[in-house]
Design a protein around this motif. Structure first.
Motif, short mmCIF file in Angstrom:
data_model
loop_
_atom_site.label_atom_id
_atom_site.label_comp_id
_atom_site.label_asym_id
_atom_site.label_seq_id
_atom_site.Cartn_x
_atom_site.Cartn_y
_atom_site.Cartn_z
N UNK A 64 45.20 37.76 50.60
CA UNK A 64 44.24 37.82 50.39
C UNK A 64 43.20 36.86 50.96
N UNK A 65 41.67 37.33 51.26
CA UNK A 65 40.76 36.02 51.20
C UNK A 65 40.11 36.54 51.35
N UNK A 66 38.89 36.23 50.44
CA UNK A 66 37.16 36.21 50.31
C UNK A 66 36.59 34.92 50.59
N UNK A 67 35.65 35.46 52.19
CA UNK A 67 35.24 34.75 52.93
C UNK A 67 36.47 33.27 53.11
N UNK A 68 36.04 32.52 53.08
CA UNK A 68 37.55 31.69 54.44
C UNK A 68 38.37 31.67 53.28
N UNK A 69 38.21 31.61 51.89
CA UNK A 69 39.01 30.83 50.94
C UNK A 69 40.49 32.47 50.52
N UNK A 70 41.73 31.75 50.78
CA UNK A 70 43.13 31.78 50.21
C UNK A 70 43.06 31.88 49.00
N UNK A 80 38.20 35.22 39.73
CA UNK A 80 36.81 35.14 39.19
C UNK A 80 35.25 34.09 39.86
N UNK A 81 36.04 32.82 38.99
CA UNK A 81 35.24 31.39 39.88
C UNK A 81 34.56 31.65 41.25
N UNK A 82 35.70 31.94 41.97
CA UNK A 82 36.23 31.95 43.60
C UNK A 82 34.69 32.31 43.80
N UNK A 83 34.17 34.61 42.87
CA UNK A 83 33.51 34.92 43.41
C UNK A 83 33.84 36.47 42.83
N UNK A 84 34.89 36.87 42.96
CA UNK A 84 35.82 38.17 42.91
C UNK A 84 35.52 38.30 41.09
#
Length: 257
Positions: A64-70, A80-84
């Motif tokens: 699972x990735x959010x943008x370029x972040x695994x 949540x801090x990463x934006x999810x």
């Protein structure tokens, strides 16, 4: 199919098993920035389990990735801090607090002392402005000082969206947010979700209100027995034999504009 937007959320081969029961079986999907994607299926199909996996509340295999972040291996608060961010099926508000205070409570995870200071003390102007802009985004800009228990059910649902949206939200997961709403409230809710998505965040929407799903979503995934059995546009979903057999029952038309 519409042109794909740059992926914000990408789930690849996500599998969740509880003992010998496979709740999610090799599930893959994407949600682009500013895109509203529906996830539907019968009760027990594995939709909420998938959201739990994406948000870090259950163990899974896959990527699972959010943008370029695994995100794999990260705790829920770090995701949540990463934006999810997500809403919950039973997302009760603090009935004695104002709408603005309910949103502030979601903004600061710093423990009881910090929460007390933010709710009843002297808040920073930046926090006030952030809360005000978030409430405006969900159509509640004039209700910040209203006590939460005095809101309609539709307004309460939108406060739940605001609490998930406030701060660094890049991807918003909505788990049955329209449950209990009447037809007009559902129409109003659809308009607010469109406005939120136009502001940039991708939205993954789970709901049993098929008029809402078919009317507001850019793309739809359908799950059955833990597997994705369809992905495509709402128009394609309305006519797909597998989707009709598994969930819709009969071809549908949307009532949302």
């Amino acid at each position: 199919m519409p042109d794909e937007k740059p992926a914000r959320l990408s789930a690849r081969n996500v599998t969740v098993a509880y003992g010998g029961v496979v709740a999610n079986d090799d599930v893959s999907l994407t949600v682009g920035s500013g895109e509203i994607v529906g996830l539907i299926g019968p009760n027990g199909a594995g939709k909420t389990t998938f959201v739990d996996a994406v948000t870090g509340f259950t163990e899974y295999s896959g990527e699972i990735t959010l943008g370029d972040t695994r995100l794999d291996g990260r705790a829920p608060h770090l995701r949540r801090r990463a934006g999810l961010s997500r809403t919950w099926q039973s997302g009760e508000l603090f009935g004695n607090l104002t709408v603005a205070q309910n949103v502030v409570a979601a903004l600061r995870p710093g423990g009881p002392a910090t929460l007390w200071r933010d709710l009843f003390g002297r808040r920073k102007t930046g926090t006030d402005e952030l809360v005000a802009s978030t409430l405006h985004a969900v159509g509640l800009g004039d209700l910040g000082e209203t006590t939460a228990r005095d809101l309609t059910l539709g307004q309460q649902k939108l406060v739940g969206v605001a609490r998930a949206l406030v701060g660094n939200c890049r991807l918003l997961l909505l788990d049955e947010p329209a449950a209990g709403l009447d037809s007009q409230e559902s129409l109003d809710f659809a308009e607010r979700i469109r406005a939120v998505a136009r502001g940039g965040p991708g939205v993954l929407l789970i709901d049993h209100d098929m008029s809402l799903i078919l009317g507001v979503c850019d793309r739809i995934y359908v799950m059955e027995f833990g597997k994705v059995i369809f992905s495509g546009t709402p128009e394609e979903a309305r006519k797909d034999p597998a989707v009709i057999a598994a969930y819709l029952g009969t071809p549908m038309e949307t009532t949302h504009g």
